[in-house]
Design a protein around this motif. Sequence first.
Motif, short mmCIF file in Angstrom:
data_model
loop_
_atom_site.label_atom_id
_atom_site.label_comp_id
_atom_site.label_asym_id
_atom_site.label_seq_id
_atom_site.Cartn_x
_atom_site.Cartn_y
_atom_site.Cartn_z
N HIS A 1 3.77 0.66 2.33
CA HIS A 1 4.81 0.00 2.59
C HIS A 1 5.71 -0.24 1.41
CE1 HIS A 1 7.32 -3.85 3.23
NE2 HIS A 1 7.05 -3.49 4.75
N GLY B 1 7.53 -2.16 0.19
CA GLY B 1 7.72 -3.44 -0.62
C GLY B 1 9.08 -4.23 -0.69
N THR C 1 11.88 -6.73 0.96
CA THR C 1 12.11 -7.79 1.60
C THR C 1 13.18 -7.52 2.45
OG1 THR C 1 13.56 -8.91 -0.04
CG2 THR C 1 11.20 -9.09 -0.03
N SER D 1 11.76 -3.43 -6.79
CA SER D 1 10.91 -2.73 -6.02
C SER D 1 10.66 -1.13 -6.63
CB SER D 1 11.67 -2.76 -4.49
OG SER D 1 11.93 -3.94 -4.16
N ASP D 2 9.86 -0.55 -5.62
CA ASP D 2 9.25 0.71 -5.92
C ASP D 2 10.41 1.72 -6.40
OD1 ASP D 2 7.88 2.93 -6.45
OD2 ASP D 2 7.15 3.25 -4.52
N GLY E 1 9.17 -9.04 -5.39
CA GLY E 1 7.74 -8.39 -5.68
C GLY E 1 8.14 -7.03 -6.48
N HIS E 2 7.26 -6.99 -7.60
CA HIS E 2 7.55 -5.75 -8.72
C HIS E 2 6.06 -5.97 -9.30
CE1 HIS E 2 8.27 -8.44 -12.18
NE2 HIS E 2 8.84 -9.02 -11.34
N SER F 1 1.06 -5.67 -8.79
CA SER F 1 2.21 -5.69 -8.04
C SER F 1 2.02 -6.40 -6.64
CB SER F 1 2.99 -4.45 -7.83
OG SER F 1 3.99 -4.40 -6.90
N HIS F 2 2.85 -7.35 -6.29
CA HIS F 2 2.81 -8.16 -5.01
C HIS F 2 3.91 -9.20 -4.83
CE1 HIS F 2 1.68 -11.96 -7.03
NE2 HIS F 2 0.74 -11.17 -7.85
N VAL F 3 4.36 -9.69 -4.02
CA VAL F 3 5.45 -10.75 -3.53
C VAL F 3 4.93 -11.98 -4.44
CG1 VAL F 3 6.78 -12.01 -1.96
CG2 VAL F 3 6.28 -9.33 -1.70
#
Length: 346
Positions: free
Chosen positions: A59, A61, A63, A176-177, A298-299, A322-324
């Motif tokens: 995914h 990542g 939003t 993000s990524d 998220g980062h 990394s997560h929200v």
Amino acid sequence: MNLSIVYALCAAALFGASTPLAKHFGLGLSPILLAGLLYLGSGLGLGMVRLIRDRGWQHSGLTPHEWPWLLGAILFGGILGPVALMYGLTRTAAATASLMLNLESVLTAVIAWLVFRENADRRIVLGMIAIVLGGVVLSWSDGAGASHDWTGPLAVALACLCWGIDNNLTRKVSASDAVFIAGIKGLIAGLVNTGLAVYLGAQWPATAQLMPILLVGFLGYSISLVLFVLALRGLGSARTGAYFSTAPFLGAALAVLAMGESVSIAFWVASALMAVGVWLHLTERHAHEHQHEATEHGHRHVHDEHHQHEHAFDWDPNEPHSHVHVHSPIKHSHAHFPDVHHRHRH
């Protein structure tokens, strides 16, 4: 040195080298097809990198509220901007094009300051002026006396405006990524422009011409863009654009080192001006009491003073992850850049 500054300068070096290489390898090609192939090389290359890195498709990542910003960046920076630049290069001398490309950093900063209200200290403004003047000196020494129609320079200026808009929109998703952001931009832009060029009857290049173009796109567009996004995350639009405006000089320096080209006095004058500009930026210190509003994104992060939150999963407190996550409101004072956590008004 701040790692984000290293990212910005490396991005500038790769993009600076890509412009003359794109013109060299793209001789005889439709401007739309050349732009499409450069971004196609970018998107396909980063797509493979991401599949290998993540061991399959993961995914993004992003939003839901971040997707409009990314799609706008793809439209302006991946589709309209490259086509305008490739068209401009067919009607503009290389020196003039290099001069015009310095507009990107100026327009990026102006949009950041006027539209997105990003902070600009005096040293940043003076440093940007010095860097842009260095680009003017470097280009003017080779372009004096040349006569061209106005369509070429106007097309290059339009490309700079598109990329200025792109840079500020990309800043909105820079947490993000970076590999996904650069890869999806390259893939969509490459498919759209390549498909349009083929529909309009553009002649497909031979393999011997195609492969170098794809490689230039991968290095000069995708890797450069990944580094640019990482720099945006830590520096903001205006400062990243200022460092990135060294691209014409860094491209020329690489040509001198790799190809043994002779240099003029103007080259050293430009070097001095750009060195002064970079020094002004490196020595900037911006600190004041500021308020962090509640936000969710998220980062990749560690648990510092800006990241104090609970987890619903096992995690190693000594390793970045990394997560929200949600940021609670906080007021404090420390030196900072307009990074993803410091986008406040002054």
